[in-house]
Design a protein around this motif. Structure first.
Motif, PDB file in Angstrom:
ATOM      1  N   GLN A 183       1.514   1.473  15.965  1.00 50.45           N
ATOM      2  CA  GLN A 183       1.064   0.092  15.803  1.00 50.45           C
ATOM      3  C   GLN A 183       0.416  -0.459  17.068  1.00 50.45           C
ATOM      4  OE1 GLN A 183       4.404  -2.316  14.775  1.00 50.45           O
ATOM      5  NE2 GLN A 183       5.498  -1.968  16.697  1.00 50.45           N
ATOM      6  N   ILE A 186      -3.275   0.762  15.847  1.00 50.03           N
ATOM      7  CA  ILE A 186      -3.775   0.066  14.654  1.00 50.03           C
ATOM      8  C   ILE A 186      -2.678  -0.861  14.150  1.00 50.03           C
ATOM      9  CG2 ILE A 186      -4.601   0.326  12.281  1.00 50.03           C
ATOM     10  CD1 ILE A 186      -5.745   3.003  13.013  1.00 50.03           C
ATOM     11  N   ASP A 187      -3.044  -2.089  13.875  1.00 47.64           N
ATOM     12  CA  ASP A 187      -2.085  -3.055  13.345  1.00 47.64           C
ATOM     13  C   ASP A 187      -1.890  -2.787  11.852  1.00 47.64           C
ATOM     14  OD1 ASP A 187      -0.405  -5.123  12.899  1.00 47.64           O
ATOM     15  OD2 ASP A 187      -1.822  -6.728  13.408  1.00 47.64           O
ATOM     16  N   GLU A 189      -0.688  -4.610   9.582  1.00 47.89           N
ATOM     17  CA  GLU A 189      -0.916  -5.785   8.736  1.00 47.89           C
ATOM     18  C   GLU A 189      -2.403  -6.065   8.539  1.00 47.89           C
ATOM     19  OE1 GLU A 189       1.204  -9.022  10.394  1.00 47.89           O
ATOM     20  OE2 GLU A 189       3.201  -8.124  10.073  1.00 47.89           O
ATOM     21  N   THR A 190      -3.202  -5.848   9.566  1.00 45.88           N
ATOM     22  CA  THR A 190      -4.643  -6.096   9.447  1.00 45.88           C
ATOM     23  C   THR A 190      -5.390  -4.918   8.826  1.00 45.88           C
ATOM     24  OG1 THR A 190      -4.963  -5.295  11.711  1.00 45.88           O
ATOM     25  CG2 THR A 190      -4.606  -7.667  11.413  1.00 45.88           C
ATOM     26  N   ASP A 191      -4.977  -3.696   9.127  1.00 46.86           N
ATOM     27  CA  ASP A 191      -5.644  -2.499   8.605  1.00 46.86           C
ATOM     28  C   ASP A 191      -4.585  -1.539   8.067  1.00 46.86           C
ATOM     29  OD1 ASP A 191      -7.435  -0.563   7.921  1.00 46.86           O
ATOM     30  OD2 ASP A 191      -8.016  -0.034   9.972  1.00 46.86           O
ATOM     31  N   PRO A 192      -4.020  -1.809   6.893  1.00 48.42           N
ATOM     32  CA  PRO A 192      -2.953  -0.938   6.381  1.00 48.42           C
ATOM     33  C   PRO A 192      -3.441   0.458   6.006  1.00 48.42           C
ATOM     34  CG  PRO A 192      -3.556  -2.586   4.747  1.00 48.42           C
ATOM     35  CD  PRO A 192      -4.279  -2.948   6.008  1.00 48.42           C
ATOM     36  N   LEU A 193      -4.679   0.570   5.509  1.00 51.19           N
ATOM     37  CA  LEU A 193      -5.188   1.884   5.126  1.00 51.19           C
ATOM     38  C   LEU A 193      -5.381   2.786   6.345  1.00 51.19           C
ATOM     39  CD1 LEU A 193      -6.184   3.718   2.863  1.00 51.19           C
ATOM     40  CD2 LEU A 193      -8.472   2.720   3.151  1.00 51.19           C
ATOM     41  N   GLY A 194      -5.952   2.244   7.403  1.00 54.50           N
ATOM     42  CA  GLY A 194      -6.111   3.032   8.625  1.00 54.50           C
ATOM     43  C   GLY A 194      -4.775   3.413   9.245  1.00 54.50           C
ATOM     44  N   TYR A 195      -3.804   2.526   9.138  1.00 54.40           N
ATOM     45  CA  TYR A 195      -2.472   2.835   9.670  1.00 54.40           C
ATOM     46  C   TYR A 195      -1.822   3.969   8.882  1.00 54.40           C
ATOM     47  CZ  TYR A 195       2.360   2.109  11.147  1.00 54.40           C
ATOM     48  OH  TYR A 195       3.636   2.291  11.638  1.00 54.40           O
ATOM     49  N   LYS A 196      -1.987   3.970   7.557  1.00 58.13           N
ATOM     50  CA  LYS A 196      -1.420   5.046   6.744  1.00 58.13           C
ATOM     51  C   LYS A 196      -2.081   6.386   7.071  1.00 58.13           C
ATOM     52  CE  LYS A 196      -0.300   1.950   2.915  1.00 58.13           C
ATOM     53  NZ  LYS A 196      -0.618   1.566   1.506  1.00 58.13           N
ATOM     54  N   LYS A 197      -3.398   6.375   7.261  1.00 65.64           N
ATOM     55  CA  LYS A 197      -4.083   7.620   7.618  1.00 65.64           C
ATOM     56  C   LYS A 197      -3.594   8.152   8.964  1.00 65.64           C
ATOM     57  CE  LYS A 197      -8.374   6.634   5.088  1.00 65.64           C
ATOM     58  NZ  LYS A 197      -9.843   6.399   5.208  1.00 65.64           N
TER      59      LYS A 197
END
Length: 309
Positions: A183, A186-187, A189-197
């Motif tokens: 985190q 990548i945040d 909350e703001t970019d959940p898809l990028g965080y999952k990747k």
């Protein structure tokens, strides 16, 4: 008898060069024990202190590493050399049992064991489902990802595992490390898809490292981790995890992404003056009190909680 003792001490001095002086002193004392008079108590104490001070040095970490590598690989090499004289089907069966131990113990599996295994599986499933959902929340992921990580690894370990007592699946420390490291990049909350990747990429490389450690039999590296380091790491992780749960306990919506104690306590102090849910706090404290009180009360009233004598 004296000749045998002298030969043994000479071999000891050759194997351990640091003990040559002490071995010579012991040999001289044994050679003179039959003819000479017994030494006084002070002299005997002095000789013993010299033997203790001239003790051999412990092996270096590099020597311990070489010993562990030899024990890990030479035993396997000897087993494979002994299989050269065996027929091809036995070689294939040995390799399959080495990679998939299920081929070794499934032949002795009985139908009477299935009932106990079924009850154990249902018990662990009832425990792992809420636990894995909590771990997914701790890693800033959706709940279904926690269920994936609690279902797939046990199925693989059932084929390739060798221990019946080990627990396979997500743990709180790993979930906390993933969320605390990623985190910052990548945040969620703001970019959940990028965080999952990014989480999937991290877990993929972690799996590659774990698989390589298993293939090359590098599990002995854990022996070089001191007990103090492990206890300190687990204690610090427990404190950080407990502080992170204050967000859900107090019903705080806007919480800090940092994991240090000062930042978390500062965020809690600010939120208590602005926004927090007393109903959530009362409900959380009620369940926490129930969890803490139930074991002690269950021991007193065993019939109510299903305890057996």
């Amino acid at each position: 008898m004296k000749e045998r003792d002298s030969e043994s001490f000479e071999s000891l001095s050759q194997v351990l060069p640091n003990t040559s002086n002490s071995a010579r002193m012991i040999q001289m004392s044994m050679a003179n024990s039959g003819s000479a008079a017994p030494a006084p108590a002070g002299q005997d104490h002095l000789d013993r202190s010299k033997w203790l001070l001239d003790c051999p040095e412990p092996p270096s970490p590099w020597q311990e590493l070489k010993t562990q590598v030899k024990e890990s690989y030479l035993t396997k090499a000897k087993k494979f050399k002994s299989l050269r004289k065996q027929p091809l089907p036995k070689r294939i069966l040995f390799i399959l049992q080495a990679v998939f131990p299920i081929f070794g113990w499934c032949r002795n599996y009985k139908l009477t064991m299935f009932k106990n295994d079924l009850m154990a599986g249902l018990t662990l499933a009832s425990l792992c489902i809420p636990q894995s959902i909590g771990y997914a929340t701790l890693a800033k992921l959706d709940p279904q990802y926690g269920l994936y990580t609690s279902v797939v690894p046990p199925l693989i370990y059932a084929l390739m595992g060798t221990s019946r007592e080990i627990a396979i699946g997500p743990v709180a420390v790993v979930s906390l490390l993933v969320s605390s490291m990623l985190q910052k990049l990548i945040d969620p909350e703001t970019d959940p898809l990028g965080y999952k990747k990014l989480v999937l990429t991290t877990t993929f490389f972690a799996g590659i490292f774990q698989a390589s450690f298993g293939i090359f039999r590098l599990g002995f590296l854990v022996d070089f981790l001191s007990h103090a380091a492990i206890v300190g790491f687990m204690g610090g992780a427990a404190i950080v995890i407990g502080l992170q749960q204050l967000k859900g306990l107090l019903g705080i919506t806007n919480f800090t992404t940092n994991t240090d104690i000062v930042s978390v306590l500062r965020a809690v102090w600010r939120s208590c003056h602005q926004q927090w849910s007393p109903h959530t706090f009362i409900l959380g404290c009620s369940f926490l009190s129930f969890i803490l009180i139930t074991p002690s009360s269950g021991r007193r009233t065993k019939s109510c909680f299903g305890y057996q004598q």
